[in-house]
Enzyme design. Structure first.
Site, PDB file in Angstrom:
ATOM      1  N   MET A 160       0.997  -1.077   0.055  1.00 37.64           N
ATOM      2  CA  MET A 160       0.115  -0.045   0.012  1.00 37.64           C
ATOM      3  C   MET A 160       0.914   1.305   0.022  1.00 37.64           C
ATOM      4  O   MET A 160       1.705   1.360   1.143  1.00 37.64           O
ATOM      5  CB  MET A 160      -0.935   0.007   1.140  1.00 37.64           C
ATOM      6  CG  MET A 160      -1.933   1.061   1.189  1.00 37.64           C
ATOM      7  SD  MET A 160      -3.148   0.791   2.551  1.00 37.64           S
ATOM      8  CE  MET A 160      -2.193   0.494   3.963  1.00 37.64           C
ATOM      9  N   TYR A 438       1.235   3.112  12.748  1.00 41.90           N
ATOM     10  CA  TYR A 438       0.572   2.339  11.272  1.00 41.90           C
ATOM     11  C   TYR A 438      -0.586   2.869  11.224  1.00 41.90           C
ATOM     12  O   TYR A 438      -1.665   3.033  11.839  1.00 41.90           O
ATOM     13  CB  TYR A 438       0.826   0.962  11.620  1.00 41.90           C
ATOM     14  CG  TYR A 438       2.088   0.387  11.298  1.00 41.90           C
ATOM     15  CD1 TYR A 438       2.945   0.765  10.516  1.00 41.90           C
ATOM     16  CD2 TYR A 438       2.418  -1.072  11.854  1.00 41.90           C
ATOM     17  CE1 TYR A 438       4.203   0.060   9.985  1.00 41.90           C
ATOM     18  CE2 TYR A 438       3.456  -1.713  11.640  1.00 41.90           C
ATOM     19  CZ  TYR A 438       4.434  -0.918  10.822  1.00 41.90           C
ATOM     20  OH  TYR A 438       5.605  -1.811  10.510  1.00 41.90           O
ATOM     21  N   GLU A 439      -1.051   3.114   9.692  1.00 39.59           N
ATOM     22  CA  GLU A 439      -2.200   3.088   9.154  1.00 39.59           C
ATOM     23  C   GLU A 439      -3.061   4.349   9.794  1.00 39.59           C
ATOM     24  O   GLU A 439      -4.426   4.100   9.804  1.00 39.59           O
ATOM     25  CB  GLU A 439      -3.170   1.876   9.032  1.00 39.59           C
ATOM     26  CG  GLU A 439      -2.436   0.564   8.699  1.00 39.59           C
ATOM     27  CD  GLU A 439      -1.683   0.970   6.919  1.00 39.59           C
ATOM     28  OE1 GLU A 439      -2.224   1.881   6.672  1.00 39.59           O
ATOM     29  OE2 GLU A 439      -0.736   0.282   6.756  1.00 39.59           O
ATOM     30  N   GLY A 440      -2.510   5.214  10.109  1.00 43.51           N
ATOM     31  CA  GLY A 440      -3.124   6.710  10.858  1.00 43.51           C
ATOM     32  C   GLY A 440      -3.006   6.386  12.202  1.00 43.51           C
ATOM     33  O   GLY A 440      -3.247   5.405  13.074  1.00 43.51           O
ATOM     34  N   GLN A 445      -7.174   8.305  14.147  1.00 37.83           N
ATOM     35  CA  GLN A 445      -8.148   7.633  14.479  1.00 37.83           C
ATOM     36  C   GLN A 445      -9.163   8.110  15.294  1.00 37.83           C
ATOM     37  O   GLN A 445     -10.574   8.070  15.154  1.00 37.83           O
ATOM     38  CB  GLN A 445      -7.778   6.166  15.267  1.00 37.83           C
ATOM     39  CG  GLN A 445      -6.662   5.485  14.240  1.00 37.83           C
ATOM     40  CD  GLN A 445      -7.104   5.007  12.854  1.00 37.83           C
ATOM     41  OE1 GLN A 445      -8.288   4.826  12.694  1.00 37.83           O
ATOM     42  NE2 GLN A 445      -6.124   4.996  12.024  1.00 37.83           N
TER      43      GLN A 445
END
Length: 600
Positions: A160, A438-440, A445
């Protein structure tokens, strides 16, 4: 083999709390039953035991290297990818016609949990599965035929590719460009950073799902498209040739060193080609499918590392003698006691257990909702989607933030030894620290939860969640021993509602900075309450088993331990909501200021 997860707990959550076999009543999952689910988990455990766990320390100490444009990783990575590819575990949830097993995500998430608990340095297949799923969902038949099978069999890696040096998490500011070519492909030019598994020698090709902006596209996120950009592109003759994707650098990390994090440069020689996935300017919408899958996957990684740390510190506490019990301090001739008998050590271990098993239940709740979204229709499907959207940022955040604290407590159990390389806790502490990023990040969040998910469709998502929690409350009140905990959770729901109502006027006035000022604290409050719900669900299942099955021995001890840990969570963790609620309803503003001198 040392223990790094509990299969008994996994089965309890799957079949007694989340009722996994009920999914098999839907046609998509009807080929399965508890036996096939067990076989998949057995297969994952065998790979974890033999290929992953024995090399946990070695993979960390022999991290990836970039030399002369090539990235080498630990040789065990290739053995792992071959095993999961041949075992059909990368695409286990894919339809039969795409080479998958049509397994529920509820089971697939448990596979991830087992493997990441064994060795989170081998964090490769979730990215590949997510990339393949995006191509299968939105790609042309040519793209599907070219990429999906090779991704699912483990010979190609998926990634990604979002983040850029100048943009970070602000995706509206990405500058990677795409210009149409006469052959239908696009010329890609730009840079991407922090690309996990972005290049390595354990596969034959690396396929990037990459965000870029087509020339002339609208500014901001509305002008972002999604492209398939392979390291090697397929020629008309069916061979692979270089695609002008260069590994510019490799980041040496605090933890999770087994997976390379790459700095990639595309189009240095004006010969990088990408293929548009889906429609132009809808790339971020498509990518959110993979991002949401990845967020739950990161949450599962946090829970998994915390699980491995819990069992390592539990084993140490059972074997390490030190001092005597507090009421026996003067009995110097008596033998030292194992440290597990000291109340403060037991408190730390109970905290670890409460975080691991509460987090895992929340993640399985999310996975089950993902399965229901696939197989339901109409209003039922919409409700499942809303619940999943609401829980996704929480399922990413609670297991990672609390997982960090849990592993820290595990390291504390070992005392000075925990800070040394003689025990694995120091590596687990390093490994888990990335998961809240990771991932935001947690802040992102939290803003997603309070800024979007709590208000979407007029607040329907939290209404649905509270309705689900009320079902658990009703079940709990049928047991005298659980009524006090149902009452506690009812009070917490009221507190959460009051806090939310006190903040919503700021959003209505358009003062979003004030509304979201303490969103991270709101996330912490929301997470504590949500996991309290999961613990009460486990308490109901455990109490029911004790009363209806009359278990003995280890089985009785298992259920009693569940109830004991549930009580610990309610008496030690839930009270923390009072301080959070007090701050969230406080009118004093201290973090919004134009004058930065307050920090000097």
């Amino acid at each position: 083999m040392a223990q790094y997860f509990s299969r008994r707990n996994l089965d309890f959550l799957l079949y007694e709390v989340h009722h996994a076999t009920e999914l098999t009543k839907y046609p998509y999952f009807e080929a399965h039953d508890r036996e096939t689910f067990g076989m998949v988990l057995d297969s994952a455990t065998q790979i974890a035991d033999t290929i992953m766990y024995p090399h946990y320390r070695d993979v960390d100490r022999n991290q990836p290297e970039l030399k002369e444009g090539k990235v080498t990783v630990h040789p065990q990575i290739k053995a792992f990818l071959r095993a999961v590819g041949e075992g059909g575990l990368i695409g286990a949830g894919f339809p039969f016609e795409q080479g998958g097993q049509q397994l529920p995500e509820l089971i697939g998430s448990c596979v991830s949990f087992i493997m990441m608990a064994a060795n989170n340095g081998m964090m490769y297949i979730g990215l590949t599965s997510g990339a393949a799923n995006l191509i299968a969902s939105f790609g042309s038949s040519v793209l599907i035929d070219t990429y999906v099978a090779n991704l699912l069999n483990g010979t190609w890696q998926g990634t990604m590719a979002l983040t850029e040096p100048q943009a970070g998490s602000s995706l509206s500011d990405i500058t990677t460009s795409a210009e149409p070519r006469a052959d239908g492909s696009y010329s890609i030019k730009g840079q991407k950073v922090f690309i996990s598994a972005g290049d390595h020698d354990a596969v034959d090709n690396v396929v990037h799902l990459m965000l870029a902006r087509i020339k002339g596209a609208p500014k901001g996120t509305k002008g972002i498209s999604l492209f398939v950009v392979p390291k090697y592109r397929l020629t008309d003759e069916g061979t692979l040739e270089q695609n002008d994707v260069t590994s510019t650098g490799i980041y040496h990390k605090l933890g999770q060193r087994g997976t390379p994090a790459m700095h990639l440069t595309m189009g240095e020689n004006d010969d990088c080609r990408g293929w548009l996935l889906g429609e132009p300017n809808r790339g971020l919408n498509y990518m959110f499918q993979m991002m949401n899958e990845a967020r739950i996957g990161v949450g599962m990684t946090g829970a998994a590392i915390a699980s491995a740390a819990y069992y390592a510190s539990l084993e140490y506490a059972k074997e390490r003698p030190q001092s005597r019990r507090l009421n026996e301090k003067n009995l110097l001739d008596s033998p030292q006691t194992m440290i597990i008998h000291h109340p403060d050590v037991k408190r730390m271990l109970l905290f670890q257990k409460a975080v691991v098993e509460g987090s895992l239940s929340l993640l399985m709740e999310s996975a089950r909702l993902s399965d229901l979204v696939r197989v339901t229709e109409g209003e039922e499907k919409e409700n499942n989607e809303l619940l999943l959207e609401l829980l996704t940022p929480v399922a990413k955040t609670f297991p990672t933030e609390m997982g960090v604290r849990s592993v820290s407590e595990g390291l504390q159990v070992l005392g000075g030894y925990g800070f040394t390389e003689d025990f694995a806790l120091e590596q687990m502490y390093r490994d888990i620290r990335i998961t809240p990023i990771y991932e935001g990040t947690t802040g992102i969040q939290a803003q997603d939860l309070l800024g979007r998910k709590m208000t979407i469709k007029g607040g329907k998502a939290p209404q649905l969640l509270f309705a689900e929690i009320n079902k658990t409350l009703a079940a709990a009140t049928t047991y005298e021993t659980l009524k006090p905990y149902a009452d506690k959770l009812s009070r917490e729901l009221r507190r959460l509602h009051e806090v939310t109502q006190s903040l919503l006027p700021f959003a209505a006035e358009g003062d979003y900075e004030r509304y979201l000022m303490d969103a991270t604290l709101y996330m912490e409050l929301f997470g504590i309450v949500t996991v309290a719900w999961q613990w009460l669900k486990q308490g109901v299942a455990a109490q029911n088993a004790l009363l209806t099955r009359n278990p003995a021995g280890e089985e009785a001890a298992f259920y009693e331990s569940k109830l004991h840990t549930m009580k610990f969570y309610f008496h030690y963790e839930v009270p923390k909501t009072l301080g959070l609620a007090t701050r969230l309803q406080d009118t004093e503003v201290l973090t919004i200021a134009n004058d930065q001198t307050v920090l000097l």
